[in-house]
Scaffold this active site. Structure first.
Site, PDB file in Angstrom:
ATOM      1  N   ASP A   1       1.579  -4.601   1.729  1.00 31.85           N
ATOM      2  CA  ASP A   1       1.621  -4.494   3.193  1.00 31.85           C
ATOM      3  C   ASP A   1       2.329  -5.669   3.872  1.00 31.85           C
ATOM      4  O   ASP A   1       2.107  -6.835   3.510  1.00 31.85           O
ATOM      5  CB  ASP A   1       0.200  -4.348   3.754  1.00 31.85           C
ATOM      6  CG  ASP A   1      -0.398  -3.006   3.368  1.00 31.85           C
ATOM      7  OD1 ASP A   1       0.353  -2.008   3.316  1.00 31.85           O
ATOM      8  OD2 ASP A   1      -1.613  -2.950   3.091  1.00 31.85           O
TER       9      ASP A   1
ATOM     10  N   ARG B   1      -7.488   1.738   9.003  1.00 30.83           N
ATOM     11  CA  ARG B   1      -7.182   0.546   8.199  1.00 30.83           C
ATOM     12  C   ARG B   1      -7.214  -0.719   9.041  1.00 30.83           C
ATOM     13  O   ARG B   1      -6.724  -0.711  10.169  1.00 30.83           O
ATOM     14  CB  ARG B   1      -5.794   0.673   7.559  1.00 30.83           C
ATOM     15  CG  ARG B   1      -5.567  -0.383   6.460  1.00 30.83           C
ATOM     16  CD  ARG B   1      -4.188  -0.349   5.876  1.00 30.83           C
ATOM     17  NE  ARG B   1      -3.283  -1.228   6.588  1.00 30.83           N
ATOM     18  CZ  ARG B   1      -1.980  -1.301   6.373  1.00 30.83           C
ATOM     19  NH1 ARG B   1      -1.421  -0.540   5.448  1.00 30.83           N
ATOM     20  NH2 ARG B   1      -1.214  -2.114   7.063  1.00 30.83           N
TER      21      ARG B   1
ATOM     22  N   HIS C   1       0.708  -0.510  -3.631  1.00 30.84           N
ATOM     23  CA  HIS C   1      -0.005   0.774  -3.552  1.00 30.84           C
ATOM     24  C   HIS C   1       0.943   1.874  -3.078  1.00 30.84           C
ATOM     25  O   HIS C   1       2.006   1.594  -2.530  1.00 30.84           O
ATOM     26  CB  HIS C   1      -1.250   0.674  -2.663  1.00 30.84           C
ATOM     27  CG  HIS C   1      -0.981   0.216  -1.272  1.00 30.84           C
ATOM     28  ND1 HIS C   1      -0.728  -1.112  -0.958  1.00 30.84           N
ATOM     29  CD2 HIS C   1      -0.888   0.887  -0.101  1.00 30.84           C
ATOM     30  CE1 HIS C   1      -0.525  -1.239   0.347  1.00 30.84           C
ATOM     31  NE2 HIS C   1      -0.603  -0.039   0.891  1.00 30.84           N
TER      32      HIS C   1
ATOM     33  N   HIS D   1       4.527  -0.119  -2.224  1.00 28.42           N
ATOM     34  CA  HIS D   1       4.722  -1.295  -1.370  1.00 28.42           C
ATOM     35  C   HIS D   1       3.469  -2.155  -1.360  1.00 28.42           C
ATOM     36  O   HIS D   1       2.393  -1.748  -1.786  1.00 28.42           O
ATOM     37  CB  HIS D   1       5.030  -0.880   0.074  1.00 28.42           C
ATOM     38  CG  HIS D   1       3.891  -0.182   0.772  1.00 28.42           C
ATOM     39  ND1 HIS D   1       3.485   1.101   0.456  1.00 28.42           N
ATOM     40  CD2 HIS D   1       3.051  -0.612   1.750  1.00 28.42           C
ATOM     41  CE1 HIS D   1       2.473   1.438   1.214  1.00 28.42           C
ATOM     42  NE2 HIS D   1       2.168   0.420   2.005  1.00 28.42           N
TER      43      HIS D   1
HETATM   44  C1  SIN Z   1      -1.224   2.439   3.261  1.00 31.83           C
HETATM   45  O1  SIN Z   1      -1.957   1.552   3.676  1.00 31.83           O
HETATM   46  O2  SIN Z   1      -0.102   2.230   2.829  1.00 31.83           O
HETATM   47  C2  SIN Z   1      -1.757   3.857   3.240  1.00 31.83           C
HETATM   48  C3  SIN Z   1      -2.580   4.111   2.033  1.00 31.83           C
HETATM   49  C4  SIN Z   1      -3.239   5.461   2.062  1.00 31.83           C
HETATM   50  O3  SIN Z   1      -3.309   6.098   3.106  1.00 31.83           O
HETATM   51  O4  SIN Z   1      -3.731   5.879   1.004  1.00 31.83           O
END
Ligand code: SIN
Length: 280
Positions: A101, A271, A256, A99
């Site tokens: 974000d 994050r 990602h 996906h």
């Molecule tokens: C995400 O932001 O989708 C999570 C990525 C991760 O935890 O590696």
């Protein structure tokens, strides 16, 4: 630039940046080098950074205003900072599917900064896929077909009380703030990056539900093909985390995937997400 090293991770995407302390304010030359590396490599990584939530927010804010996520609960005192925890008894992680974000927003994210606080002894890597390459490698006929096509992006799968309850049962990171009406927005299937001017494929299997003017069922074959094509191994890199490592990715031209292969171990990340522009 003296002192800063840029070390590509794969032929397609990603570079590790050395010689930068993100806990300090970057001077103009450092900022220019980091920003250029971000545009050149789509995702950049920094190791051995000692960052508080305030440091993380300050670094994210160099790129723009920070988002407050509608469904993931933030950490106390920092509404812009999300904690993605998978504890030893959890089986579900956050982001364990390809996906980009919050593409269901009208103005989806520009970028995200992820900081590793605790990592499992093995596993828990994150993969990234270059969506410029995904677009550029399509045939001229497919490029023509996609030109002008728009798709609906929706958070429906995680917005309802029932969906959130089912998710929360398996995950240490909790969804909250349920809504009965999903947030949905239309975006071009091929977007032009506002800083580089390059075209990138802009669909993903989490939030993109159908093409404009078509049903979900009708959209499935082409959408499924594009989602598979977008993450071919030759468009990707895979980052092995260490504690205190940071990843900064460009949501406008990447997808990602957080690999969920460490049941029984803890992984805890912070994050921040930088707001972007309406895709064109
Ligand atoms: C995400 O932001 O989708 C999570 C990525 C991760 O935890 O590696």
């Amino acid at each position: 630039m003296a002192g800063i090293g840029i070390h590509p991770l794969s032929g397609a995407i990603g570079a590790e940046v050395t010689g930068v302390d993100l806990g300090k304010t970057l001077d103009n030359a450092q900022w220019t080098a980091v920003h250029q590396a971000f545009l050149d490599h789509q995702v950049i990584f920094f190791r051995d950074q000692t960052l508080t939530p305030d440091h993380l927010k300050a670094f994210g804010r160099r790129f723009g205003e920070l988002d407050i996520h509608p469904q993931y609960k933030p950490i106390d005192g920092h509404p812009e900072v999300l904690e993605f925890l998978k504890d030893i008894d959890a089986t579900k992680n956050v982001g364990g599917i390809w996906h980009s974000d919050v593409t269901f927003y009208e103005r989806p994210a520009l970028g995200s900064v992820l900081y590793a606080l605790e990592i499992p002894p093995f596993g828990g890597d994150t993969m990234f896929a270059n969506q410029y390459l995904a677009y550029e490698s399509l045939s001229d006929g497919m490029k023509r077909l996609l030109s002008g096509l728009k798709a609906v992006h929706s958070d429906g799968f995680q917005s309802s009380p029932e969906a959130q309850a089912a998710y929360n049962e398996k995950s240490s990171t909790k969804l909250y703030n349920p809504t009965t009406e999903p947030t949905e927005n239309l975006h071009p299937v091929v977007r032009t990056h506002p800083e580089t001017g390059r075209k990138a494929l802009y669909i993903n299997p989490v939030f993109t539900v159908r093409f404009e003017g078509m049903s979900v069922e009708e959209s499935k074959p082409l959408l499924g093909y594009l989602c598979r094509h977008a993450v071919k191994p030759e468009f990707t890199c895979r980052f092995r985390w260490s504690e205190k490592a940071v990843a900064l990715w460009d949501n406008r031209c990447t997808q990602h995937f957080a690999i969920n292969d460490y049941n029984g171990f803890r992984r805890r990340m912070h994050r921040v997400t930088v707001k972007g522009e309406r895709p064109v």
